[in-house]
Design a protein around this motif. Structure first.
Motif, PDB file in Angstrom:
ATOM      1  N   VAL A   1     -52.714 -24.623  17.172  1.00 16.07           N
ATOM      2  CA  VAL A   1     -53.115 -25.527  16.091  1.00 16.07           C
ATOM      3  C   VAL A   1     -54.460 -26.151  16.428  1.00 16.07           C
ATOM      4  CG1 VAL A   1     -50.713 -26.044  15.503  1.00 16.07           C
ATOM      5  CG2 VAL A   1     -51.934 -27.539  17.084  1.00 16.07           C
ATOM      6  N   SER A   2     -55.118 -26.672  15.414  1.00 14.01           N
ATOM      7  CA  SER A   2     -56.413 -27.304  15.631  1.00 14.01           C
ATOM      8  C   SER A   2     -56.238 -28.703  16.213  1.00 14.01           C
ATOM      9  CB  SER A   2     -57.208 -27.354  14.322  1.00 14.01           C
ATOM     10  OG  SER A   2     -56.388 -27.780  13.262  1.00 14.01           O
ATOM     11  N   ASP A   3     -57.244 -29.104  16.961  1.00 12.36           N
ATOM     12  CA  ASP A   3     -57.209 -30.407  17.637  1.00 12.36           C
ATOM     13  C   ASP A   3     -57.679 -31.488  16.668  1.00 12.36           C
ATOM     14  OD1 ASP A   3     -57.083 -32.448  19.432  1.00 12.36           O
ATOM     15  OD2 ASP A   3     -58.740 -31.750  20.696  1.00 12.36           O
ATOM     16  N   VAL A   4     -56.835 -31.767  15.667  1.00 17.04           N
ATOM     17  CA  VAL A   4     -57.127 -32.772  14.639  1.00 17.04           C
ATOM     18  C   VAL A   4     -55.878 -33.615  14.429  1.00 17.04           C
ATOM     19  CG1 VAL A   4     -58.824 -31.303  13.451  1.00 17.04           C
ATOM     20  CG2 VAL A   4     -56.407 -31.228  12.759  1.00 17.04           C
ATOM     21  N   PRO A   5     -56.025 -34.778  13.765  1.00 21.18           N
ATOM     22  CA  PRO A   5     -54.844 -35.607  13.499  1.00 21.18           C
ATOM     23  C   PRO A   5     -53.723 -34.809  12.844  1.00 21.18           C
ATOM     24  CG  PRO A   5     -56.815 -36.843  12.968  1.00 21.18           C
ATOM     25  CD  PRO A   5     -57.268 -35.452  13.312  1.00 21.18           C
ATOM     26  N   GLY A   6     -52.504 -35.088  13.260  1.00 24.84           N
ATOM     27  CA  GLY A   6     -51.344 -34.391  12.730  1.00 24.84           C
ATOM     28  C   GLY A   6     -51.040 -33.135  13.497  1.00 24.84           C
ATOM     29  N   CYS A   7     -51.987 -32.207  13.532  1.00 23.86           N
ATOM     30  CA  CYS A   7     -51.772 -30.949  14.247  1.00 23.86           C
ATOM     31  C   CYS A   7     -51.576 -31.189  15.735  1.00 23.86           C
ATOM     32  CB  CYS A   7     -52.948 -30.000  14.011  1.00 23.86           C
ATOM     33  SG  CYS A   7     -52.984 -29.241  12.380  1.00 23.86           S
ATOM     34  N   ARG A   8     -52.453 -32.016  16.313  1.00 29.07           N
ATOM     35  CA  ARG A   8     -52.360 -32.210  17.764  1.00 29.07           C
ATOM     36  C   ARG A   8     -51.051 -32.875  18.165  1.00 29.07           C
ATOM     37  NH1 ARG A   8     -56.393 -36.625  16.846  1.00 29.07           N
ATOM     38  NH2 ARG A   8     -58.024 -35.077  17.151  1.00 29.07           N
ATOM     39  N   SER A   9     -50.435 -33.622  17.245  1.00 28.72           N
ATOM     40  CA  SER A   9     -49.154 -34.265  17.541  1.00 28.72           C
ATOM     41  C   SER A   9     -47.981 -33.306  17.436  1.00 28.72           C
ATOM     42  CB  SER A   9     -48.921 -35.440  16.585  1.00 28.72           C
ATOM     43  OG  SER A   9     -49.984 -36.354  16.608  1.00 28.72           O
ATOM     44  N   SER A  10     -48.199 -32.163  16.812  1.00 26.94           N
ATOM     45  CA  SER A  10     -47.094 -31.232  16.566  1.00 26.94           C
ATOM     46  C   SER A  10     -46.803 -30.328  17.753  1.00 26.94           C
ATOM     47  CB  SER A  10     -47.385 -30.378  15.331  1.00 26.94           C
ATOM     48  OG  SER A  10     -48.476 -29.491  15.556  1.00 26.94           O
ATOM     49  N   VAL A  11     -47.686 -30.333  18.750  1.00 26.39           N
ATOM     50  CA  VAL A  11     -47.454 -29.531  19.955  1.00 26.39           C
ATOM     51  C   VAL A  11     -47.680 -30.391  21.182  1.00 26.39           C
ATOM     52  CG1 VAL A  11     -48.151 -27.375  18.821  1.00 26.39           C
ATOM     53  CG2 VAL A  11     -49.835 -28.670  20.132  1.00 26.39           C
ATOM     54  N   ASN A  12     -47.099 -29.985  22.282  1.00 29.81           N
ATOM     55  CA  ASN A  12     -47.407 -30.537  23.590  1.00 29.81           C
ATOM     56  C   ASN A  12     -48.357 -29.534  24.236  1.00 29.81           C
ATOM     57  OD1 ASN A  12     -47.542 -31.568  26.153  1.00 29.81           O
ATOM     58  ND2 ASN A  12     -45.338 -31.653  26.498  1.00 29.81           N
ATOM     59  N   PRO A  13     -49.674 -29.809  24.240  1.00 30.25           N
ATOM     60  CA  PRO A  13     -50.655 -28.810  24.666  1.00 30.25           C
ATOM     61  C   PRO A  13     -50.361 -28.224  26.039  1.00 30.25           C
ATOM     62  CG  PRO A  13     -51.752 -30.694  23.680  1.00 30.25           C
ATOM     63  CD  PRO A  13     -50.302 -31.080  23.843  1.00 30.25           C
ATOM     64  N   GLY A  14     -50.389 -26.907  26.080  1.00 30.98           N
ATOM     65  CA  GLY A  14     -50.126 -26.206  27.332  1.00 30.98           C
ATOM     66  C   GLY A  14     -48.662 -26.041  27.646  1.00 30.98           C
ATOM     67  N   VAL A  15     -47.788 -26.658  26.858  1.00 33.82           N
ATOM     68  CA  VAL A  15     -46.337 -26.578  27.098  1.00 33.82           C
ATOM     69  C   VAL A  15     -45.635 -25.913  25.917  1.00 33.82           C
ATOM     70  CG1 VAL A  15     -44.225 -27.872  27.589  1.00 33.82           C
ATOM     71  CG2 VAL A  15     -46.413 -28.648  28.533  1.00 33.82           C
ATOM     72  N   THR A  16     -45.842 -26.449  24.713  1.00 28.78           N
ATOM     73  CA  THR A  16     -45.203 -25.865  23.517  1.00 28.78           C
ATOM     74  C   THR A  16     -46.225 -25.230  22.587  1.00 28.78           C
ATOM     75  OG1 THR A  16     -45.379 -27.850  22.116  1.00 28.78           O
ATOM     76  CG2 THR A  16     -43.499 -27.726  23.631  1.00 28.78           C
ATOM     77  N   GLY A  17     -47.487 -25.254  22.972  1.00 30.81           N
ATOM     78  CA  GLY A  17     -48.519 -24.653  22.134  1.00 30.81           C
ATOM     79  C   GLY A  17     -49.894 -24.912  22.712  1.00 30.81           C
ATOM     80  N   TRP A  18     -50.925 -24.583  21.901  1.00 31.49           N
ATOM     81  CA  TRP A  18     -52.291 -24.666  22.372  1.00 31.49           C
ATOM     82  C   TRP A  18     -53.190 -25.205  21.263  1.00 31.49           C
ATOM     83  CZ3 TRP A  18     -48.961 -20.580  22.558  1.00 31.49           C
ATOM     84  CH2 TRP A  18     -48.397 -20.306  23.810  1.00 31.49           C
ATOM     85  N   LEU A  19     -54.275 -25.872  21.670  1.00 35.45           N
ATOM     86  CA  LEU A  19     -55.203 -26.474  20.721  1.00 35.45           C
ATOM     87  C   LEU A  19     -56.503 -25.679  20.651  1.00 35.45           C
ATOM     88  CD1 LEU A  19     -54.865 -30.261  21.713  1.00 35.45           C
ATOM     89  CD2 LEU A  19     -53.727 -29.070  19.827  1.00 35.45           C
ATOM     90  N   CYS A  20     -57.040 -25.578  19.444  1.00 31.32           N
ATOM     91  CA  CYS A  20     -58.362 -24.991  19.249  1.00 31.32           C
ATOM     92  C   CYS A  20     -59.208 -25.978  18.456  1.00 31.32           C
ATOM     93  CB  CYS A  20     -58.272 -23.659  18.507  1.00 31.32           C
ATOM     94  SG  CYS A  20     -57.701 -23.801  16.791  1.00 31.32           S
ATOM     95  N   GLU A  21     -60.502 -25.779  18.456  1.00 31.45           N
ATOM     96  CA  GLU A  21     -61.386 -26.638  17.674  1.00 31.45           C
ATOM     97  C   GLU A  21     -61.261 -26.291  16.197  1.00 31.45           C
ATOM     98  OE1 GLU A  21     -65.418 -26.657  18.968  1.00 31.45           O
ATOM     99  OE2 GLU A  21     -64.895 -26.811  21.091  1.00 31.45           O
ATOM    100  N   ALA A  22     -61.268 -27.304  15.353  1.00 30.26           N
ATOM    101  CA  ALA A  22     -61.187 -27.071  13.913  1.00 30.26           C
ATOM    102  C   ALA A  22     -62.460 -26.405  13.415  1.00 30.26           C
ATOM    103  CB  ALA A  22     -60.964 -28.392  13.181  1.00 30.26           C
TER     104      ALA A  22
END
Length: 388
Positions: A302-323
Motif C-alpha cells: 500500500v502507499s505510504d499515505v493516511p489510511g493506507c499506512r495504518s492498514s499494514v504493519n510495515p515489514g510484518v503484514t505488508g509493505w509501503l510504497c510512495e504514492a
C-alpha cells in the motif's frame, strides 16, 4: 432497548451508493436490525440496493445524488429531496457515510434538528486536490460536522487534520478500525502453493486509487517476470472526477498484461487465488480491501499515505510504497516476486492475527450502537424531566 414507545425507532443510513452500504457497513446494518431498530438505507439505486432489502432485510429508499455532480441546481435538488425524505421518515437518528452524504445529510439534519453522526471514511478528491470548489466543500463539511453528536474517523491522520483545520471544533470524535471485518466471513485461506505469483488490486476504477501506477508497474515487471499475473477487480463507469474511461481500460486489456475481471460481488474466491493485494491509493480512510485480504491471510503493498499506512504493519503484514510513484511500487512488487514462499506465508499469517486482534467488525458495531443508545437515553431523561 432501541425504542421507548410501541413503534421501533427508525435509524437512517445515508450514503452516495447502495454499494458502499452493502459492502462496507453490512455489519452495522445487521447490528442495528438485530437490536430492534427499523433500518432505512437512503442511497442512490444501484445493483446492490436489492441486496439491502432481500439479503439484509432492511428498507431502501432511492436518493438522487451524483458523486461528481457540481451543478448548483442539481445539487440543490438533491438537498431538497433529502430534506423531504427525512421529513417523511422522521428518524430518531441518522448515520451519514461518504463526503457528500456527510455534508448534505448533515446540513439537513441540523435544519430538522435530527441527531446524527458523520463517518469520515476517507477524505477523497475534495482533500487530495485543491480548488475554489473544494475549499467551499471543506467549509460546508466543517459546518455539518459541528452539528453532529459524534464524528467517527477511520484513522488518526484524518482526525488530526480535521482538528487542525477546525472542521469539527468541539464535536466528540472516535477513531474506529475502519468498517471492521467479519473474520468468519473472510476466513483464512492458505497461500497458493504453486506459481504463478498473483497480484490483485480491488478498487473502484478511479485515478485516485493508484490504478494507473499499478498498471504501469505490472507492465514493467511483465518483461522480467512473464509468468506473474496481475489482476484488477472493481467497477468502472464511476461517478467521480478522476474516473478512468472504458477506452483506457480496453487499451490496457489489449496489451495483454493486465487481467481486468470487472466488478465482483464476492471477492473472496479471487483473494484466495491471489498472493498479494496491491493498493497504491493517494489517500484512504481505512481501506476495506486491505482488511479483507489480510483476514484471508494475504499481505498487501500500500502507499505510504493516511489510511493506507495504518492498514499494514510495515515489514510484518505488508509493505509501503510512495504514492504516485511507479518505480517505488514496482520495487515493492518485485520484492514479493523474489521473496521465498515461506516469507509470504508468514506475512499473511501475521496479517490474519492482526485482523482478529484489532479489526473485528464487532468493535465498530458496538461503537455505533453505543452512540445511538446514549442519544436515546438523553432524550428519555429530558422527556421524564419535562413531565415531572
Amino acid at each position: 432497548m432501541p425504542t421507548h414507545d410501541a413503534q421501533p425507532s427508525t435509524v437512517v443510513l445515508v450514503s452516495n451508493s447502495s454499494f458502499f452500504l452493502y459492502n462496507f457497513h453490512r455489519g452495522v446494518i445487521e447490528g442495528l436490525r438485530d437490536s430492534g431498530y427499523r433500518v432505512v438505507c437512503l442511497a442512490p439505486t444501484d445493483a446492490h440496493s436489492a441486496y439491502l432489502v432481500d439479503e439484509l432485510r432492511v428498507e431502501h429508499r432511492a436518493l438522487g445524488m451524483e458523486g461528481k455532480g457540481t451543478s448548483l441546481i442539481g445539487e440543490g435538488k438533491s438537498l431538497l429531496a433529502l430534506l423531504g425524505t427525512l421529513l417523511k421518515l422522521k428518524p430518531r437518528y441518522v448515520l451519514n457515510f461518504t463526503i457528500k452524504a456527510n455534508v448534505y445529510s448533515g446540513l439537513a439534519c441540523r435544519l430538522l434538528k435530527i441527531p446524527y453522526t458523520n463517518n469520515v471514511s476517507g477524505l477523497g478528491t475534495a482533500f487530495i486536490h485543491d480548488s475554489w470548489l473544494f475549499r467551499r466543500v471543506r467549509a460546508l463539511y466543517g459546518f455539518a460536522n459541528r452539528g453532529a453528536r459524534c464524528v467517527f474517523f477511520e484513522n488518526r491522520d484524518d482526525q488530526r487534520l480535521f482538528m487542525r483545520l477546525g472542521l469539527q471544533k468541539s464535536t466528540p470524535s472516535v477513531v474506529l478500525p475502519g468498517a471492521g471485518i467479519d473474520p468468519q466471513r473472510f476466513a483464512f485461506a492458505p497461500q497458493p502453493q504453486t506459481p504463478p505469483l498473483t497480484f490483485v488490486l480491488v478498487a473502484r476504477l478511479i485515478g485516485d486509487k493508484g490504478v494507473r501506477e499499478y498498471v504501469m508497474a505490472a507492465e514493467r515487471l511483465h518483461e522480467r517476470y512473464p509468468q506473474a499475473r496481475f489482476w484488477l477487480i472493481g467497477p468502472s463507469g464511476i461517478s467521480n472526477r478522476t474516473a478512468i474511461s472504458d477506452e483506457e481500460i480496453a487499451a490496457w486489456r489489449e496489451r495483454g498484461v493486465l487481467h481486468y475481471l470487472g466488478e465482483q460481488r464476492d471477492v473472496r474466491p479471487f483473494l484466495a487465488e491471489a498472493n498479494v493485494l496491491v493498493l497504491p491509493s493517494y489517500r484512504e480512510g481505512m481501506p476495506r480491501t486491505v482488511l479483507e485480504a489480510a483476514s484471508m491471510g494475504r499481505p498487501a503493498i500500500v502507499s505510504d499515505v493516511p489510511g493506507c499506512r495504518s492498514s499494514v504493519n510495515p515489514g510484518v503484514t505488508g509493505w509501503l510504497c510512495e504514492a504516485a510513484n511507479v518505480e517505488s511500487l514496482e520495487q515493492q512488487m518485485q520484492g514479493c516476486l523474489d521473496m521465498p514462499h515461506a516469507a509470504l506465508m508468514e506475512a499473511g499469517q501475521a496479517a490474519r492475527v492482526r485482523i482478529e486482534r484489532e479489526f473485528d467488525q464487532q468493535i465498530v458495531v458496538r461503537a455505533y450502537l453505543g452512540c445511538l443508545q446514549h442519544t436515546l437515553d438523553i432524550e428519555l431523561r429530558k422527556s421524564v424531566l419535562a413531565t415531572a
